[in-house]
Design a protein around this motif. Structure first.
Motif, PDB file in Angstrom:
ATOM      1  N   LEU A 200       0.328 -11.456   3.287  1.00  0.00           N
ATOM      2  CA  LEU A 200      -0.319 -11.106   2.014  1.00  0.00           C
ATOM      3  C   LEU A 200      -1.367 -10.006   2.176  1.00  0.00           C
ATOM      4  O   LEU A 200      -1.443  -9.087   1.349  1.00  0.00           O
ATOM      5  N   ASP A 201      -2.178 -10.088   3.207  1.00  0.00           N
ATOM      6  CA  ASP A 201      -3.219  -9.069   3.395  1.00  0.00           C
ATOM      7  C   ASP A 201      -2.587  -7.697   3.640  1.00  0.00           C
ATOM      8  O   ASP A 201      -3.059  -6.676   3.118  1.00  0.00           O
ATOM      9  N   ALA A 202      -1.527  -7.682   4.427  1.00  0.00           N
ATOM     10  CA  ALA A 202      -0.852  -6.410   4.709  1.00  0.00           C
ATOM     11  C   ALA A 202      -0.230  -5.842   3.427  1.00  0.00           C
ATOM     12  O   ALA A 202      -0.255  -4.625   3.197  1.00  0.00           O
ATOM     13  N   TRP A 203       0.309  -6.730   2.583  1.00  0.00           N
ATOM     14  CA  TRP A 203       0.904  -6.289   1.311  1.00  0.00           C
ATOM     15  C   TRP A 203      -0.177  -5.719   0.378  1.00  0.00           C
ATOM     16  O   TRP A 203       0.015  -4.672  -0.250  1.00  0.00           O
ATOM     17  N   ALA A 204      -1.312  -6.391   0.306  1.00  0.00           N
ATOM     18  CA  ALA A 204      -2.412  -5.895  -0.529  1.00  0.00           C
ATOM     19  C   ALA A 204      -2.861  -4.517  -0.049  1.00  0.00           C
ATOM     20  O   ALA A 204      -3.038  -3.594  -0.852  1.00  0.00           O
ATOM     21  N   ASN A 205      -3.007  -4.353   1.250  1.00  0.00           N
ATOM     22  CA  ASN A 205      -3.430  -3.063   1.792  1.00  0.00           C
ATOM     23  C   ASN A 205      -2.396  -1.971   1.519  1.00  0.00           C
ATOM     24  O   ASN A 205      -2.741  -0.822   1.221  1.00  0.00           O
ATOM     25  N   HIS A 206      -1.120  -2.354   1.631  1.00  0.00           N
ATOM     26  CA  HIS A 206      -0.033  -1.407   1.363  1.00  0.00           C
ATOM     27  C   HIS A 206      -0.056  -0.956  -0.096  1.00  0.00           C
ATOM     28  O   HIS A 206       0.034   0.241  -0.390  1.00  0.00           O
ATOM     29  N   CYS A 207      -0.171  -1.922  -1.006  1.00  0.00           N
ATOM     30  CA  CYS A 207      -0.074  -1.599  -2.435  1.00  0.00           C
ATOM     31  C   CYS A 207      -1.301  -0.855  -2.958  1.00  0.00           C
ATOM     32  O   CYS A 207      -1.182   0.020  -3.813  1.00  0.00           O
ATOM     33  N   LYS A 208      -2.473  -1.203  -2.437  1.00  0.00           N
ATOM     34  CA  LYS A 208      -3.722  -0.641  -2.980  1.00  0.00           C
ATOM     35  C   LYS A 208      -3.708   0.883  -2.987  1.00  0.00           C
ATOM     36  O   LYS A 208      -4.114   1.519  -3.965  1.00  0.00           O
ATOM     37  N   LYS A 209      -3.249   1.487  -1.901  1.00  0.00           N
ATOM     38  CA  LYS A 209      -3.324   2.957  -1.815  1.00  0.00           C
ATOM     39  C   LYS A 209      -2.409   3.608  -2.854  1.00  0.00           C
ATOM     40  O   LYS A 209      -2.752   4.656  -3.417  1.00  0.00           O
TER      41      LYS A 209
END
Length: 604
Positions: A456-465
């Protein structure tokens, strides 16, 4: 420039013509990926949709004064031999593959990207491309063989897999993929950030099962440029792959998991793997091809599997799956940001949606929004811009265009064009399921398929940018499919980059998670406008809340105008809202209705 449209005139009942088509497009696409890796140097014309030459459409748009390609000199090559000769110093030779072992064509594309080679099918006949490029003409040096030099098979499905310490899988389809994993992925020579899921040369057995361009060879160039891995494997573990029925059950799935596991390792579990492509359901792995499973189930199973390994897909699905020149367009200069404005409560009061004390002022209205999709595929938006986005009725109604922002990787010029030509009635949200199509429930622990830590954290970081660049704050649809629904942690993840709303499948009908409004998805409306309007009116009458969401796939703005005209006759109290107004009013309503906010829906 090189024009491949001559292959569109070929008779697909002529096996020699099919071979020639395959060979030319495969060789050109791998060449293009190499020479376009660092700069846009080779452009092809190939894809035609609704009589429109799609590659010319985009080329001409950006050739205009003031645009990116204005004033650039071009050289047109009229035959494949002179084209290869022109770029001979940019490539290191050829990778030659086995016509009888379908999987070797995909492995050849992967090796081509890593070794700077053109992929060529072994064929010693006098007029073959192999003869014209390797035996004669440029006399390309063969640097990698996926077939023995005497033309006999390198992969036999028995004994040891050549050049490795691995025992054969017993499948001549899977052995070449294991060979690639051992020689390239495990040795860190492959880019785990990109994978390509496209049909192998088995396409040649049934080239008319889908549109003529659904060999999807023109899609290879971008992934060749990225040094990606290529594969065509069944996601099902309960039956042999339909193209390799003698394999042990689950052999394809086992190899698929090994690819994904290696990609995860190469990405350190932090970066997501971007997979282009889609199950080739018209050709393989479904009931249409002798399997047990239907098309959507196969799509969802593939999504479920890849999600468990921190991978998503840019879904080049059959229908509009062909894409050319992504390796060229990847160099398109995007602006730093494309902001969008959110609505204020003061504006809502002035427009009559909020009372002076800040309550939602329904005035007997039912509020509705359309999920204008499906734009989770670079191929689809590139092909359909001329017929859907350019429709003269666009701008007459408020529409929420749901487009995956990760499509900026392969179709940046399309996303830029949308923003520059949008009307005040065009608003953008993210398509399923954010910056890429995966099933977010599979990012949550426990991840039984992969056993990996949560993603989940990696997905959030991916999507945010991506959301930040494109001014996105709504995820218009979350496909949960066969995966678990979003947990509290999953909802937290989405709230971090999609704070103004999400629309999943497996949630209560209404929910306020922190400050993020959550609305359960409702029906797809795909009928003609009259029947569609009747169904919408029926659903609005049945639903216990005054906020309504409906999904539509590849509908023109004219269709929306017609359906709203029909709907006005059936229920004039139904009002189509712009996305900020809809989701902000919904959030306010949830805050004023604690039962609804906690998932217990009151009648209205």
């Amino acid at each position: 420039m090189y024009d491949l449209k001559y292959t569109l005139k070929y008779n697909l009942t002529d096996s020699l013509r099919v071979l020639s088509l395959w060979d030319d497009i495969h060789a050109v696409s791998t060449l293009q990926g190499i020479v376009n890796r660092n700069a846009p140097r080779l452009y092809i014309n190939y894809v035609v949709e609704s009589g429109i030459e799609i590659d010319s459409y985009w080329w001409n748009k950006y050739r205009k004064p003031g645009e990116w390609l204005h004033g650039k000199d071009t050289i047109v090559y009229n035959d494949i031999i002179s084209l290869v000769e022109a770029y001979k110093n940019d490539i290191d030779g050829a990778v030659v593959y086995d016509s009888r072992i379908a999987a070797t064509s995909n492995v050849a594309s992967a090796v081509a990207g890593i070794e700077n080679l053109i992929a060529i099918r072994y064929d010693a006949s006098p007029n073959s491309l192999y003869t014209r490029l390797v035996s004669k003409g440029p006399k390309l040096k063969v640097k990698a063989w996926l077939i023995n030099k005497d033309g006999s098979p390198m992969f036999t499905g028995q004994g040891n897999i050549p050049e490795t310490n691995r025992n054969s899988t017993g499948s001549i389809k899977n052995d070449p993929y294991i060979w690639f994993i051992e020689k390239y992925m495990k040795k860190g020579r492959c880019n785990g950030g990109y994978g390509a899921y496209y049909i192998d040369q088995k396409w040649r057995d049934n080239p008319m099962a889908a549109g003529m361009n659904h060999h999807t060879l023109t899609n290879h160039d971008f992934f060749v440029s990225k040094r990606a891995f290529f594969f065509d494997l069944s996601p099902w573990g309960d039956e042999p792959a339909t193209d390799d029925t003698s394999q042990m059950i689950g052999n394809d799935l086992s190899t698929l998991k090994e690819f994904l596991s290696e990609a995860y390792r190469l990405n350190n579990g932090e970066k997501f793997c971007y997979i282009g492509g889609f199950p080739a359901w018209a050709f393989k792995y479904t009931q249409r091809a002798g399997g047990q499973h239907d098309d959507v189930a196969t799509e969802w199973e593939f999504s479920r599997i890849i999600s468990a390994y921190n991978a998503f897909k840019d879904a080049d699905a059959i229908g509009y799956g062909a894409l050319a020149n992504a390796s060229f367009w990847q160099h398109f200069p995007l602006e730093k940001k494309y902001p969008q404005k959110w609505v204020t409560h003061e504006e809502l009061k002035k427009r009559g949606y909020l009372t002076e004390d800040g309550k939602v002022d329904f005035k007997n209205r039912e509020f509705m929004i359309f999920y204008v999709g499906d734009y989770d595929a670079s191929s689809w938006i590139t092909q359909l811009t001329p017929t859907i986005w350019d429709h003269p009725d666009r701008g007459k109604l408020p529409l929420m265009w749901c487009i995956s922002p990760v499509l900026q990787e392969r179709a940046p010029m399309v996303l830029h064009n949308f923003r520059k030509t949008a009307t005040p009635n065009d608003y953008f949200a993210a398509a399923d399921n954010g910056a890429g199509y995966l099933m977010p429930g599979m990012l949550q622990e426990p991840r039984d398929i992969s056993g990996l830590p949560g993603g989940l954290d990696a997905w959030a970081n991916h999507c945010k940018k991506y959301y930040d660049k494109w001014g996105l704050s709504i995820t218009g649809f979350v496909i949960d499919g066969h995966a678990p629904g979003l947990s509290s942690k999953g909802l937290d993840c989405y709230a971090s980059f999609s704070p103004n709303g999400i629309v999943p499948q497996k949630v209560p009908l209404t929910l306020l998670h922190g400050d993020m409004p959550v609305l359960r998805s409702d029906e797809d409306i795909q009928q003609n406008p009259k029947e569609g309007a009747q169904r919408i009116a029926q659903r609005v009458a049945e639903r216990p809340i005054p906020f309504h969401w409906f999904r539509n796939i590849l509908k023109t703005p004219g269709w929306y105008v017609e359906i709203m005209e029909e709907l006005g006759k059936l229920n004039p109290n139904i009002e189509l809202l712009d996305a900020p107004t809809f989701f902000e009013l919904y959030r306010i309503w949830l805050k004023q209705n604690p039962d609804a906010a906690s998932g217990n829906v009151p009648l209205h």
